[in-house]
Motif scaffolding. Structure first.
Motif, PDB file in Angstrom:
ATOM      1  N   VAL A  83       0.868  -1.151  -0.036  1.00 31.80           N
ATOM      2  CA  VAL A  83      -0.133   0.034   0.043  1.00 31.80           C
ATOM      3  C   VAL A  83       0.788   1.196   0.187  1.00 31.80           C
ATOM      4  CG1 VAL A  83      -2.000  -1.324   1.217  1.00 31.80           C
ATOM      5  CG2 VAL A  83      -0.268   0.264   2.468  1.00 31.80           C
ATOM      6  N   LEU A  84       0.341   2.188  -0.511  1.00 28.35           N
ATOM      7  CA  LEU A  84       1.235   3.553  -0.793  1.00 28.35           C
ATOM      8  C   LEU A  84       1.622   4.237   0.707  1.00 28.35           C
ATOM      9  CD1 LEU A  84       1.838   5.609  -2.809  1.00 28.35           C
ATOM     10  CD2 LEU A  84      -0.384   6.957  -2.204  1.00 28.35           C
ATOM     11  N   GLY A  85       2.886   4.322   0.749  1.00 27.70           N
ATOM     12  CA  GLY A  85       3.260   4.840   2.162  1.00 27.70           C
ATOM     13  C   GLY A  85       3.843   3.966   3.130  1.00 27.70           C
ATOM     14  N   ALA A  86       3.771   2.644   2.543  1.00 22.01           N
ATOM     15  CA  ALA A  86       4.206   1.542   3.347  1.00 22.01           C
ATOM     16  C   ALA A  86       5.210   0.569   2.735  1.00 22.01           C
ATOM     17  CB  ALA A  86       3.136   0.284   3.808  1.00 22.01           C
TER      18      ALA A  86
ATOM     19  N   PRO B 241       2.002   1.429  -5.907  1.00 23.94           N
ATOM     20  CA  PRO B 241       1.311   0.768  -4.814  1.00 23.94           C
ATOM     21  C   PRO B 241      -0.228   0.956  -4.639  1.00 23.94           C
ATOM     22  CG  PRO B 241       3.378   1.603  -4.453  1.00 23.94           C
ATOM     23  CD  PRO B 241       3.154   2.147  -5.886  1.00 23.94           C
ATOM     24  N   LEU B 242      -1.019   0.272  -3.999  1.00 24.29           N
ATOM     25  CA  LEU B 242      -2.376   0.303  -3.669  1.00 24.29           C
ATOM     26  C   LEU B 242      -2.450   1.623  -2.793  1.00 24.29           C
ATOM     27  CD1 LEU B 242      -5.015  -1.207  -4.118  1.00 24.29           C
ATOM     28  CD2 LEU B 242      -4.754  -1.839  -1.646  1.00 24.29           C
ATOM     29  N   SER B 243      -3.416   2.436  -3.455  1.00 21.66           N
ATOM     30  CA  SER B 243      -3.927   3.973  -3.107  1.00 21.66           C
ATOM     31  C   SER B 243      -4.763   3.938  -2.250  1.00 21.66           C
ATOM     32  CB  SER B 243      -3.762   4.761  -4.216  1.00 21.66           C
ATOM     33  OG  SER B 243      -5.109   4.491  -4.996  1.00 21.66           O
ATOM     34  N   PRO B 244      -5.044   4.724  -1.551  1.00 21.75           N
ATOM     35  CA  PRO B 244      -6.302   5.257  -0.702  1.00 21.75           C
ATOM     36  C   PRO B 244      -7.441   5.198  -1.418  1.00 21.75           C
ATOM     37  CG  PRO B 244      -4.270   6.652   0.097  1.00 21.75           C
ATOM     38  CD  PRO B 244      -3.957   6.113  -1.252  1.00 21.75           C
TER      39      PRO B 244
ATOM     40  N   ILE C  85      -8.193  -3.951  -0.660  1.00 20.06           N
ATOM     41  CA  ILE C  85      -8.751  -2.776   0.113  1.00 20.06           C
ATOM     42  C   ILE C  85      -7.247  -2.198   0.920  1.00 20.06           C
ATOM     43  CG2 ILE C  85      -9.880  -2.159   2.324  1.00 20.06           C
ATOM     44  CD1 ILE C  85     -11.619  -4.477   1.707  1.00 20.06           C
ATOM     45  N   TYR C  86      -7.292  -0.906   0.803  1.00 17.48           N
ATOM     46  CA  TYR C  86      -6.081  -0.121   1.305  1.00 17.48           C
ATOM     47  C   TYR C  86      -5.930  -0.056   2.666  1.00 17.48           C
ATOM     48  CZ  TYR C  86      -3.398   4.248   2.415  1.00 17.48           C
ATOM     49  OH  TYR C  86      -2.249   4.753   2.961  1.00 17.48           O
ATOM     50  N   ASP C  87      -6.969   0.125   3.670  1.00 15.60           N
ATOM     51  CA  ASP C  87      -6.962   0.124   5.198  1.00 15.60           C
ATOM     52  C   ASP C  87      -6.989  -1.243   5.622  1.00 15.60           C
ATOM     53  OD1 ASP C  87      -7.201   1.594   7.803  1.00 15.60           O
ATOM     54  OD2 ASP C  87      -8.882   0.170   7.796  1.00 15.60           O
ATOM     55  N   HIS C  88      -5.965  -1.640   6.498  1.00 17.71           N
ATOM     56  CA  HIS C  88      -5.769  -3.150   6.926  1.00 17.71           C
ATOM     57  C   HIS C  88      -7.129  -3.410   7.571  1.00 17.71           C
ATOM     58  CE1 HIS C  88      -4.014  -6.727   7.545  1.00 17.71           C
ATOM     59  NE2 HIS C  88      -3.829  -6.731   8.940  1.00 17.71           N
ATOM     60  N   ALA C  89      -7.467  -2.624   8.675  1.00 16.51           N
ATOM     61  CA  ALA C  89      -8.519  -2.995   9.390  1.00 16.51           C
ATOM     62  C   ALA C  89      -9.780  -3.189   8.779  1.00 16.51           C
ATOM     63  CB  ALA C  89      -8.708  -1.961  10.479  1.00 16.51           C
TER      64      ALA C  89
END
Length: 346
Positions: free
Chosen positions: A23-26, A262-265, A319-323
């Motif tokens: 994901v973007l930023g990770a 990378p996967l974006s928000p 899905i961007y957000d892991h939670a």
């Protein structure tokens, strides 16, 4: 949600396909840790298997070494089956694949699956680098499968070339595909077949038909077994799921534009993100995507099962957000858990 045992995806197994998205930023390290966490999560929810794909030369995916990742996932879980979705066999010598998966099965007995594909899992230039510039013929894939099966066979014990570990181990082989070629081959060889309908939906029904028409019982299976991978993004509401799904759509946009970022928000709307032509292309690629609340996803998955009569659903969720990703798998997991509870109590 309310349950009806008569129409709730009866006799359907649910599993996971993971591309190990970055994901973007990770970092890639974080991507791998998230996959381990997802495997533990889905194991606790009762999913049948957790498969890792093989992709190369992509900034968006950390799945270039699926065999290593399978071992890492298996070592951090206890019961869920772990395997490849798949190993792109033309990229590898069959002997090496037999030895690697023989080692995995020795370390984690009864838990390892070997899914095989014939696509390169990358662009053509990278494929040539992987294959040392050897041109593949149409017969190479069937021949390589035969060679691999020979290495696993106990009958190979007197051969001059043997797989140790690997020889004599019960490692189920699955054929993967997005066209009719592997479907017909899987049927003739009596192997289970998994279709990549999450990005290539066009030939799904033809492939399933050809598989069943050509099926011949084998030492591994006496009757056909079919799987289909589909995109599923579930949330509390249809609106929230649609918003989360924009990350997957932007990911697919990168595929057709060959940018592979990378996967974006997620964004509130895809308007301005794509052209009308690109929208049509992505909607076609993602035709078998089930996006919405738990109730909506349940209805649509039931219809998909009715139309295809598949035995197992492989779920992939970009899905961007892991939670939110974990929650999506939880909502889906509740569908087959509710089904099992109703069947047992009826």
């Amino acid at each position: 949600m309310k349950n009806n045992a008569q129409n709730r995806l009866e006799n359907t197994k649910f599993s996971v396909l993971d591309l190990v998205p970055i994901v973007l930023g990770a970092s890639t390290f974080e991507a791998i840790n998230r996959s381990v966490d997802l495997a533990k999560h889905t194991e606790n929810l009762g999913y049948t298997r957790f498969w890792i794909s093989e992709h190369h030369n992509m900034d968006s995916l950390a799945s270039s070494a699926p065999t290593l990742l399978i071992g890492h996932i298996a070592g951090n879980t206890k019961t869920i089956r772990v395997g490849s979705g798949g190993v792109m066999l033309p990229n590898h010598a069959p002997l090496v694949v037999a030895e690697q998966f023989g080692t995995l099965e020795t370390m984690y007995p009864g838990r390892i699956d070997l899914g095989l594909g014939r696509a390169p899992g990358t662009d053509q230039r990278t494929a040539m680098a992987l294959r040392r510039y050897r041109q593949e013929t149409v017969q190479d894939f069937p021949d390589n499968i035969n060679e691999l099966q020979t290495y696993f066979s106990i009958d190979n014990a007197t051969a001059p070339v043997r797989a140790t570990p690997g020889e004599g181990l019960d490692i189920p082989i699955y054929l993967l595909g997005s066209s009719t070629f592997s479907a017909e081959l899987a049927g003739k060889k009596g192997l289970p077949y998994a279709f990549a309908s999450h990005f290539a939906p066009t030939h799904l029904h033809d492939a399933l038909r050809l598989y069943h028409q050509n099926f011949q019982p084998s030492a591994q299976m006496d009757k056909p077994y079919t799987m289909a991978c589909v995109n599923v993004i579930a949330a509390d509401t249809d609106e929230e799921a649609e918003r989360l799904a924009t990350s997957a759509k932007r990911f697919m946009l990168g595929v057709i534009r060959n940018t592979r970022k990378p996967l974006s928000p997620p964004v509130n709307t895809m308007e301005g993100e794509w052209s009308e032509l690109e929208k049509m292309q992505i909607e076609q690629m993602m035709h078998y995507s089930f996006i919405g609340s738990q109730e909506k996803v349940a209805r649509e998955l039931e219809q998909f099962k009715k139309e295809t009569q598949i035995d197992e659903l492989m779920v992939i969720s970009h899905i961007y957000d892991h939670a939110a990703r974990l929650k999506s798998y939880k909502l889906v997991g509740e569908l087959f858990k509710a089904q099992e509870t109703a069947v047992y109590s009826s």
